[in-house]
Each structure stands twice: as structure tokens, then as C-alpha cells.
Design a protein around this motif. Structure first.
Motif, PDB file in Angstrom:
ATOM      1  N   THR A 163     -61.065 -36.428  -8.616  1.00  9.62           N
ATOM      2  CA  THR A 163     -60.675 -35.254  -9.380  1.00  9.62           C
ATOM      3  C   THR A 163     -59.552 -34.519  -8.658  1.00  9.62           C
ATOM      4  OG1 THR A 163     -62.925 -35.008 -10.221  1.00  9.62           O
ATOM      5  CG2 THR A 163     -61.475 -33.078 -10.371  1.00  9.62           C
ATOM      6  N   PRO A 164     -58.407 -34.319  -9.312  1.00 10.67           N
ATOM      7  CA  PRO A 164     -57.323 -33.578  -8.648  1.00 10.67           C
ATOM      8  C   PRO A 164     -57.640 -32.091  -8.580  1.00 10.67           C
ATOM      9  CG  PRO A 164     -56.696 -34.124 -10.900  1.00 10.67           C
ATOM     10  CD  PRO A 164     -58.029 -34.795 -10.657  1.00 10.67           C
ATOM     11  N   VAL A 165     -57.397 -31.493  -7.433  1.00 10.62           N
ATOM     12  CA  VAL A 165     -57.624 -30.065  -7.224  1.00 10.62           C
ATOM     13  C   VAL A 165     -56.435 -29.499  -6.461  1.00 10.62           C
ATOM     14  CG1 VAL A 165     -60.152 -30.174  -7.278  1.00 10.62           C
ATOM     15  CG2 VAL A 165     -58.943 -30.511  -5.109  1.00 10.62           C
ATOM     16  N   ASP A 166     -56.309 -28.183  -6.502  1.00 10.36           N
ATOM     17  CA  ASP A 166     -55.221 -27.541  -5.775  1.00 10.36           C
ATOM     18  C   ASP A 166     -55.502 -27.448  -4.282  1.00 10.36           C
ATOM     19  OD1 ASP A 166     -53.536 -26.824  -8.085  1.00 10.36           O
ATOM     20  OD2 ASP A 166     -55.224 -25.530  -8.620  1.00 10.36           O
ATOM     21  N   LEU A 167     -56.768 -27.478  -3.897  1.00 13.21           N
ATOM     22  CA  LEU A 167     -57.134 -27.290  -2.499  1.00 13.21           C
ATOM     23  C   LEU A 167     -58.499 -27.901  -2.236  1.00 13.21           C
ATOM     24  CD1 LEU A 167     -56.852 -25.782   0.307  1.00 13.21           C
ATOM     25  CD2 LEU A 167     -57.958 -23.820  -0.811  1.00 13.21           C
ATOM     26  N   GLU A 168     -58.626 -28.623  -1.112  1.00 16.15           N
ATOM     27  CA  GLU A 168     -59.919 -29.037  -0.579  1.00 16.15           C
ATOM     28  C   GLU A 168     -60.189 -28.142   0.632  1.00 16.15           C
ATOM     29  OE1 GLU A 168     -60.367 -33.428  -0.114  1.00 16.15           O
ATOM     30  OE2 GLU A 168     -58.345 -33.452  -0.983  1.00 16.15           O
ATOM     31  N   SER A 209     -54.155 -19.308  -2.739  1.00 19.02           N
ATOM     32  CA  SER A 209     -52.851 -19.180  -3.380  1.00 19.02           C
ATOM     33  C   SER A 209     -51.791 -20.052  -2.723  1.00 19.02           C
ATOM     34  CB  SER A 209     -52.388 -17.715  -3.349  1.00 19.02           C
ATOM     35  OG  SER A 209     -52.198 -17.284  -2.014  1.00 19.02           O
ATOM     36  N   GLY A 210     -52.063 -20.525  -1.498  1.00 21.59           N
ATOM     37  CA  GLY A 210     -51.085 -21.348  -0.803  1.00 21.59           C
ATOM     38  C   GLY A 210     -49.973 -20.561  -0.163  1.00 21.59           C
ATOM     39  N   VAL A 211     -50.130 -19.246  -0.055  1.00 22.35           N
ATOM     40  CA  VAL A 211     -49.114 -18.408   0.574  1.00 22.35           C
ATOM     41  C   VAL A 211     -49.088 -18.700   2.070  1.00 22.35           C
ATOM     42  CG1 VAL A 211     -48.461 -16.043   1.152  1.00 22.35           C
ATOM     43  CG2 VAL A 211     -49.283 -16.593  -1.140  1.00 22.35           C
ATOM     44  N   MET A 212     -47.896 -18.849   2.621  1.00 23.80           N
ATOM     45  CA  MET A 212     -47.751 -19.070   4.048  1.00 23.80           C
ATOM     46  C   MET A 212     -47.220 -17.796   4.670  1.00 23.80           C
ATOM     47  SD  MET A 212     -46.238 -22.928   4.343  1.00 23.80           S
ATOM     48  CE  MET A 212     -47.086 -24.330   3.607  1.00 23.80           C
ATOM     49  N   GLU A 238     -59.181 -34.981  -4.792  1.00 22.65           N
ATOM     50  CA  GLU A 238     -57.870 -35.230  -4.186  1.00 22.65           C
ATOM     51  C   GLU A 238     -57.050 -33.951  -4.315  1.00 22.65           C
ATOM     52  OE1 GLU A 238     -54.064 -38.306  -4.346  1.00 22.65           O
ATOM     53  OE2 GLU A 238     -55.762 -38.562  -5.721  1.00 22.65           O
ATOM     54  N   GLY A 239     -56.914 -33.242  -3.205  1.00 15.84           N
ATOM     55  CA  GLY A 239     -56.227 -31.965  -3.220  1.00 15.84           C
ATOM     56  C   GLY A 239     -54.790 -32.071  -2.751  1.00 15.84           C
ATOM     57  N   THR A 240     -53.964 -31.149  -3.210  1.00 21.17           N
ATOM     58  CA  THR A 240     -52.593 -31.091  -2.711  1.00 21.17           C
ATOM     59  C   THR A 240     -52.558 -30.544  -1.293  1.00 21.17           C
ATOM     60  OG1 THR A 240     -52.318 -28.893  -3.712  1.00 21.17           O
ATOM     61  CG2 THR A 240     -51.655 -30.793  -5.026  1.00 21.17           C
ATOM     62  N   ARG A 241     -53.657 -29.866  -0.880  1.00 18.86           N
ATOM     63  CA  ARG A 241     -53.792 -29.366   0.487  1.00 18.86           C
ATOM     64  C   ARG A 241     -55.224 -29.575   0.949  1.00 18.86           C
ATOM     65  NH1 ARG A 241     -53.555 -23.892   0.427  1.00 18.86           N
ATOM     66  NH2 ARG A 241     -53.660 -23.810  -1.861  1.00 18.86           N
TER      67      ARG A 241
END
Length: 251
Positions: A29-34, A236-239, A143-146
Motif C-alpha cells: 500500500t503506498p503511503v506518504d510516510l512510514e 507534512s514533510g517540512v524540513m 511503501e512510503g515516500t519517506r
């Protein structure tokens, strides 16, 4: 003649059945974050402080802003697991990997965290916590992008292999480790001195990977605000600029 028939059948079956290596793997399952939430329950954390930590995560997950951030990514969902850790032999997965995508799924996850029995153990092995968290990503079905380990604690590594070795091994696998050091000036229950600069220790020895940062909590009472800020940044993926995020999320 019978031998020839058996050979013919074998050749037909072999031709029709693809080799095992050609069978596609189960879809993930694709997710934005693991996200692994790794929480210190070592002996320096008394029962009241452990409860404050638990409540901090629960309240952050139930916060509408965190839930909006979860739904706001490209896939609109993240995968999370909640693990408590102490010495080398104590890493307890309290809540297994769960898809968080809507208020109902997030509330169920938070409820399990809140209601699980509380366990503590002596010693503080940050390295063992990282080493236990890394393989959790391998077979979680997502499967996360991060991939992020969110590690909170109130002391330095005092058991297990050097924490830098564990950190570097995780980073080599594309995993980011973010830190939430709980700054505390009281001695531990066995009379040992409190860390002089836990924030600096986490910055130099614990966090690592793309966009790694830390959000220090001034004490256990401030933990809830710190974890809210940290979860908002992670989801949110903010750095943040620099490696320490201070007051970046206005309440």
C-alpha cells in the motif's frame, strides 16, 4: 511408454507454470510516510512521566491539525507503529503497523496506545531501539515516500553498541531518525547525574538521514507540545532550517 507420458506431462506443466522468481510480489500500500514512534520507558522515566509521554502522543494524534496533515499528502495516508524501549532486551511493539487515513483509523490507533499496559525496564539503549526499529519497515505491507524513526528519550545511550553505529546503519538504508530529547536536570533513580547537554547529544549522535531534526522538550510537562510540533513537521514533510526545530509550529 508410461515414462514418455510422464515426461511429456512434466514438460507441459513446466512450460505453463512460471518460475517462482517471476511471480509478482504482493502489492504494498503506498503511503506518504512510514513512521516508527519509538518511546523511552527506561528506569529514569517514572510511571507519571511515562503516562505523560503516552498522553502526549495520544493528544497529538487526536489533534485536528495532525489529522489534516495526514490527509493532506499526495496519498492522504501514513503508516505508523508505536514501540516502547529501554535496555538492550526491551523493545515492545505496543501497536503494530496501522494505516492512518481518516479520523476513525487515527482514533483507533490512539485508543490502543492509551489503553495498553505500561511496562518499564532498567537501562537506556538507544542503539538497540534503532536496531529493533529498522527491520520493522521490511515486512509492514506499506511503501512510503519517506521512512522515519521518531525517537524520544530522557537520557544517553548506556547499553548496547555505540549509538552512532546503529544510526549510521539505519541512515544507510534510507531511514531518517528524528529526535525528541526530554531535557531533565534531576538525577536518575539510582543517583546518577542527569545528562549535561542531552539536546547536543541527540543532535550529534542520534539523529541522522535526509532532513533529520530534533524538537527538545524542556521537561515531561512540555512533552505534549513538543510531540505535537514534531508530528506536524514529520507528517507534512517540512524540513526545518538547521537541525533543531524550535517553536516552528504556532499553536
Amino acid at each position: 511408454m508410461r515414462a514418455y507420458r510422464l515426461l511429456a506431462c512434466f514438460l507441459i506443466v513446466t512450460a505453463l507454470c512460471p518460475p517462482l522468481s517471476a511471480v509478482p510480489a504482493a502489492a504494498q500500500t503506498p503511503v506518504d510516510l512510514e513512521l516508527v514512534l519509538a518511546v523511552d520507558v527506561s528506569g529514569s522515566v517514572d510511571p507519571d512521566e511515562a503516562k505523560l509521554q503516552r498522553n502526549g502522543y495520544v493528544q497529538a494524534l487526536l489533534n485536528p491539525r495532525v489529522q489534516a496533515a495526514i490527509r493532506g499528502g499526495p496519498f492522504g495516508r501514513v503508516a505508523a507503529t508505536y514501540m516502547e524501549w529501554a535496555g538492550e532486551g526491551h523493545q515492545h511493539v505496543v501497536v503494530p503497523w496501522t494505516e492512518l487515513s481518516d479520523p476513525a483509523s487515527i482514533e483507533r490507533f490512539a485508543a490502543v496506545v492509551a489503553e495498553a499496559p505500561m511496562m518499564t525496564e532498567q537501562w537506556t539503549s538507544i542503539s538497540a531501539a534503532i536496531d529493533r526499529a529498522v527491520p520493522l519497515f521490511d515486512t509492514n505491507g506499506f511503501e512510503g515516500t519517506r521512512r522515519v524513526i521518531d525517537l524520544s528519550g530522557d537520557g544517553e545511550n548506556n547499553r548496547g553498541r555505540p549509538v552512532e553505529e546503529a544510526r549510521d546503519a539505519a541512515v544507510a538504508r534510507g531511514i531518517t531518525i528524528n529526535g525528541l530529547p526530554i531535557l531533565n536536570d534531576r538525577p536518575n533513580p539510582w543517583g546518577g547525574a542527569a545528562p549535561n547537554d542531552l539536546e547536543g547529544y541527540y543532535r550529534d549522535h542520534v539523529i541522522g538521514g535526509p532532513g533529520a531534526f530534533l524538537v527538545p522538550a524542556r521537561n515531561f510537562d512540555a512533552f505534549a507540545d513538543a510531540i505535537l510540533s514534531k508530528l506536524l513537521l514529520e507528517v507534512s514533510g517540512v524540513m526545518p532550517d538547521g537541525r533543531t526545530a524550535r517553536d516552528l509550529v504556532a499553536r
